[in-house]
Motif scaffolding. Structure first.
Motif, PDB file in Angstrom:
ATOM      1  N   SER A 110       0.758  -1.213  -0.007  1.00  0.00           N
ATOM      2  CA  SER A 110       0.102   0.012   0.034  1.00  0.00           C
ATOM      3  C   SER A 110       0.787   1.413   0.090  1.00  0.00           C
ATOM      4  CB  SER A 110      -0.940   0.089   1.245  1.00  0.00           C
ATOM      5  OG  SER A 110      -0.047   0.478   2.372  1.00  0.00           O
ATOM      6  N   GLY A 111       2.092   1.230   0.367  1.00  0.00           N
ATOM      7  CA  GLY A 111       2.954   2.213   0.363  1.00  0.00           C
ATOM      8  C   GLY A 111       3.070   2.801   1.767  1.00  0.00           C
ATOM      9  N   ALA A 112       2.438   2.236   2.891  1.00  0.00           N
ATOM     10  CA  ALA A 112       2.460   2.574   4.202  1.00  0.00           C
ATOM     11  C   ALA A 112       3.874   2.552   4.745  1.00  0.00           C
ATOM     12  CB  ALA A 112       1.682   2.189   5.040  1.00  0.00           C
ATOM     13  N   ILE A 113       4.772   1.580   4.251  1.00  0.00           N
ATOM     14  CA  ILE A 113       6.070   1.284   4.925  1.00  0.00           C
ATOM     15  C   ILE A 113       7.040   0.810   3.678  1.00  0.00           C
ATOM     16  CG2 ILE A 113       5.212   0.719   6.977  1.00  0.00           C
ATOM     17  CD1 ILE A 113       5.498  -2.242   6.406  1.00  0.00           C
ATOM     18  N   THR A 114       8.181   0.975   3.862  1.00  0.00           N
ATOM     19  CA  THR A 114       9.005   0.099   3.271  1.00  0.00           C
ATOM     20  C   THR A 114      10.117  -0.642   3.770  1.00  0.00           C
ATOM     21  OG1 THR A 114       9.387   2.494   1.814  1.00  0.00           O
ATOM     22  CG2 THR A 114      11.190   0.866   1.474  1.00  0.00           C
ATOM     23  N   VAL A 115      10.028  -1.857   3.162  1.00  0.00           N
ATOM     24  CA  VAL A 115      10.804  -2.882   3.692  1.00  0.00           C
ATOM     25  C   VAL A 115      12.164  -3.339   2.980  1.00  0.00           C
ATOM     26  CG1 VAL A 115      10.467  -5.441   4.591  1.00  0.00           C
ATOM     27  CG2 VAL A 115       8.528  -3.741   4.376  1.00  0.00           C
ATOM     28  N   HIS A 128      14.257  -7.606   9.133  1.00  0.00           N
ATOM     29  CA  HIS A 128      14.095  -6.588   8.106  1.00  0.00           C
ATOM     30  C   HIS A 128      14.161  -5.429   8.593  1.00  0.00           C
ATOM     31  CE1 HIS A 128      11.852 -10.293   6.673  1.00  0.00           C
ATOM     32  NE2 HIS A 128      12.096  -9.757   5.670  1.00  0.00           N
ATOM     33  N   GLN A 129      14.547  -4.334   7.691  1.00  0.00           N
ATOM     34  CA  GLN A 129      14.391  -2.927   8.281  1.00  0.00           C
ATOM     35  C   GLN A 129      13.331  -2.279   7.424  1.00  0.00           C
ATOM     36  OE1 GLN A 129      17.087  -1.139  10.059  1.00  0.00           O
ATOM     37  NE2 GLN A 129      15.392   0.226   9.886  1.00  0.00           N
ATOM     38  N   VAL A 130      12.428  -1.698   8.337  1.00  0.00           N
ATOM     39  CA  VAL A 130      11.214  -1.339   8.099  1.00  0.00           C
ATOM     40  C   VAL A 130      11.146   0.190   8.271  1.00  0.00           C
ATOM     41  CG1 VAL A 130       8.796  -1.485   8.247  1.00  0.00           C
ATOM     42  CG2 VAL A 130       9.855  -3.343   8.561  1.00  0.00           C
ATOM     43  N   THR A 131      10.839   1.077   7.116  1.00  0.00           N
ATOM     44  CA  THR A 131      10.751   2.411   7.395  1.00  0.00           C
ATOM     45  C   THR A 131       9.203   2.799   7.302  1.00  0.00           C
ATOM     46  OG1 THR A 131      12.994   2.775   6.290  1.00  0.00           O
ATOM     47  CG2 THR A 131      11.217   4.563   6.104  1.00  0.00           C
ATOM     48  N   VAL A 132       8.619   3.644   8.041  1.00  0.00           N
ATOM     49  CA  VAL A 132       7.418   4.050   8.184  1.00  0.00           C
ATOM     50  C   VAL A 132       7.319   5.360   6.903  1.00  0.00           C
ATOM     51  CG1 VAL A 132       5.352   5.225   9.331  1.00  0.00           C
ATOM     52  CG2 VAL A 132       6.604   3.225  10.159  1.00  0.00           C
ATOM     53  N   ASN A 133       6.401   5.415   5.951  1.00  0.00           N
ATOM     54  CA  ASN A 133       6.894   6.440   5.046  1.00  0.00           C
ATOM     55  C   ASN A 133       6.038   7.792   5.344  1.00  0.00           C
ATOM     56  OD1 ASN A 133       8.526   4.876   3.164  1.00  0.00           O
ATOM     57  ND2 ASN A 133       6.440   3.725   2.578  1.00  0.00           N
ATOM     58  N   ASP A 134       4.994   7.709   6.459  1.00  0.00           N
ATOM     59  CA  ASP A 134       4.241   8.733   6.767  1.00  0.00           C
ATOM     60  C   ASP A 134       4.174   8.530   8.393  1.00  0.00           C
ATOM     61  OD1 ASP A 134       2.686  10.845   7.245  1.00  0.00           O
ATOM     62  OD2 ASP A 134       1.034  10.299   6.051  1.00  0.00           O
ATOM     63  N   PRO A 135       5.094   9.183   9.148  1.00  0.00           N
ATOM     64  CA  PRO A 135       5.111   9.203  10.573  1.00  0.00           C
ATOM     65  C   PRO A 135       3.684   9.849  11.324  1.00  0.00           C
ATOM     66  CG  PRO A 135       7.374   9.637   9.702  1.00  0.00           C
ATOM     67  CD  PRO A 135       6.444   9.829   8.736  1.00  0.00           C
ATOM     68  N   GLN A 136       3.478  10.771  10.372  1.00  0.00           N
ATOM     69  CA  GLN A 136       2.136  11.508  10.976  1.00  0.00           C
ATOM     70  C   GLN A 136       0.895  10.652  10.813  1.00  0.00           C
ATOM     71  OE1 GLN A 136       2.092  14.643  12.127  1.00  0.00           O
ATOM     72  NE2 GLN A 136      -0.241  13.956  13.009  1.00  0.00           N
ATOM     73  N   ARG A 137       0.985   9.771  10.099  1.00  0.00           N
ATOM     74  CA  ARG A 137      -0.080   8.624  10.181  1.00  0.00           C
ATOM     75  C   ARG A 137      -0.230   7.976  11.441  1.00  0.00           C
ATOM     76  NH1 ARG A 137       0.040   5.865   4.618  1.00  0.00           N
ATOM     77  NH2 ARG A 137      -1.164   7.739   3.907  1.00  0.00           N
ATOM     78  N   VAL A 138       0.877   7.452  11.875  1.00  0.00           N
ATOM     79  CA  VAL A 138       1.385   6.856  12.979  1.00  0.00           C
ATOM     80  C   VAL A 138       0.863   7.386  14.234  1.00  0.00           C
ATOM     81  CG1 VAL A 138       2.745   5.478  14.378  1.00  0.00           C
ATOM     82  CG2 VAL A 138       2.918   5.198  12.041  1.00  0.00           C
ATOM     83  N   LEU A 139       1.267   8.682  14.393  1.00  0.00           N
ATOM     84  CA  LEU A 139       0.793   9.820  15.263  1.00  0.00           C
ATOM     85  C   LEU A 139      -0.688   9.736  15.299  1.00  0.00           C
ATOM     86  CD1 LEU A 139       3.328  12.586  15.152  1.00  0.00           C
ATOM     87  CD2 LEU A 139       3.093  10.553  16.551  1.00  0.00           C
ATOM     88  N   THR A 140      -1.502   9.595  14.360  1.00  0.00           N
ATOM     89  CA  THR A 140      -2.881   9.890  14.343  1.00  0.00           C
ATOM     90  C   THR A 140      -3.578   8.574  15.022  1.00  0.00           C
ATOM     91  OG1 THR A 140      -2.823  11.601  12.457  1.00  0.00           O
ATOM     92  CG2 THR A 140      -4.889  10.259  12.776  1.00  0.00           C
TER      93      THR A 140
END
Length: 224
Positions: A110-115, A128-140
């Motif tokens: 979905s593009g929410a994370i990059t693995v 795995h190294q996981v990057t959250v692409n929109d941290p603001q979404r997590v904060l919400t």
């Protein structure tokens, strides 16, 4: 459900995965990864029960006749459940080691994370190294999960999926939503919210806690 970019909706397991991210440290901390597989299984069982695809009977679960859900991860969990009522623990605990991969893949697609895969066989933690692409979404998401506790909301007024987002991470001692200090300070409110969750999905919360304690006791259950 919570809307992502485009028309994609987050399932409850996907929300739980993202809730374990520590935004200000820009990573999934190890302290929040032990038991995440069971948490994702419990989240799936919750969503299936709330949507009527599973029946909570007493403190057991059964799968009534019906059409399978569309979500691939939910389908896998749904198919594990027998038609005859059985205790929750088996379905929270078994297969927890394979729960994270499908949810992570959904979020990546979905593009929410990059693995990115990473080498290293000595650590029991992430492969795995996981990057959250929109941290603001997590904060919400975290703000939503925290609201019922910090606002002292009437448990009956809290939407069932948000209730799960608040209550279930506490059972796995995941402190990216509420800190350990906040859990202690709001113990009474959390107890009321947990009791409300138990009315909706009786027996599941205790099964999640029991499963977590088992893996914690042997040093296992680490997320990937």
């Amino acid at each position: 459900m919570i809307e992502l970019k485009g028309d994609m909706l987050l399932s409850l397991p996907q929300r739980m995965y993202l809730l374990s991210y520590t935004v200000h440290k820009e990573k999934f901390e190890a302290v929040n990864l032990q038991g995440r597989g069971q948490l994702l299984r419990a989240a799936a069982l919750t969503e299936l029960t709330l949507s009527g695809l599973l029946n909570a009977q007493g403190k057991k679960v059964a799968r009534p006749p019906g059409v399978a859900p569309a979500d691939p991860f939910l389908v896998g969990v749904w198919r594990d459940i027998p038609e005859k009522p059985k205790g929750w623990l088996k379905y929270v605990h078994e297969k927890y080691t394979t729960a994270e991969g499908p949810v992570r893949d959904q979020l990546a697609e979905s593009g929410a994370i990059t693995v990115r895969s990473r080498r290293g066989f000595l650590s029991p933690l992430a492969s795995h190294q996981v990057t959250v692409n929109d941290p603001q979404r997590v904060l919400t998401l975290q703000k939503t999960a925290r609201h019922a506790v910090l606002a002292g909301s009437d448990p009956a007024s809290v939407p069932a999926d948000e209730l799960a987002m608040t209550v279930l991470p506490v059972e796995c001692e995941m402190f990216s939503v509420l800190t350990s200090q906040e859990v202690r300070e709001h113990k009474h409110t959390l107890k009321q919210l947990a009791e409300r969750f138990d009315e909706l999905v009786p027996g599941l919360r205790r099964a999640l806690r029991d499963s977590y304690l088992v893996v914690r006791g042997v040093g296992g259950g680490w997320g990937t």
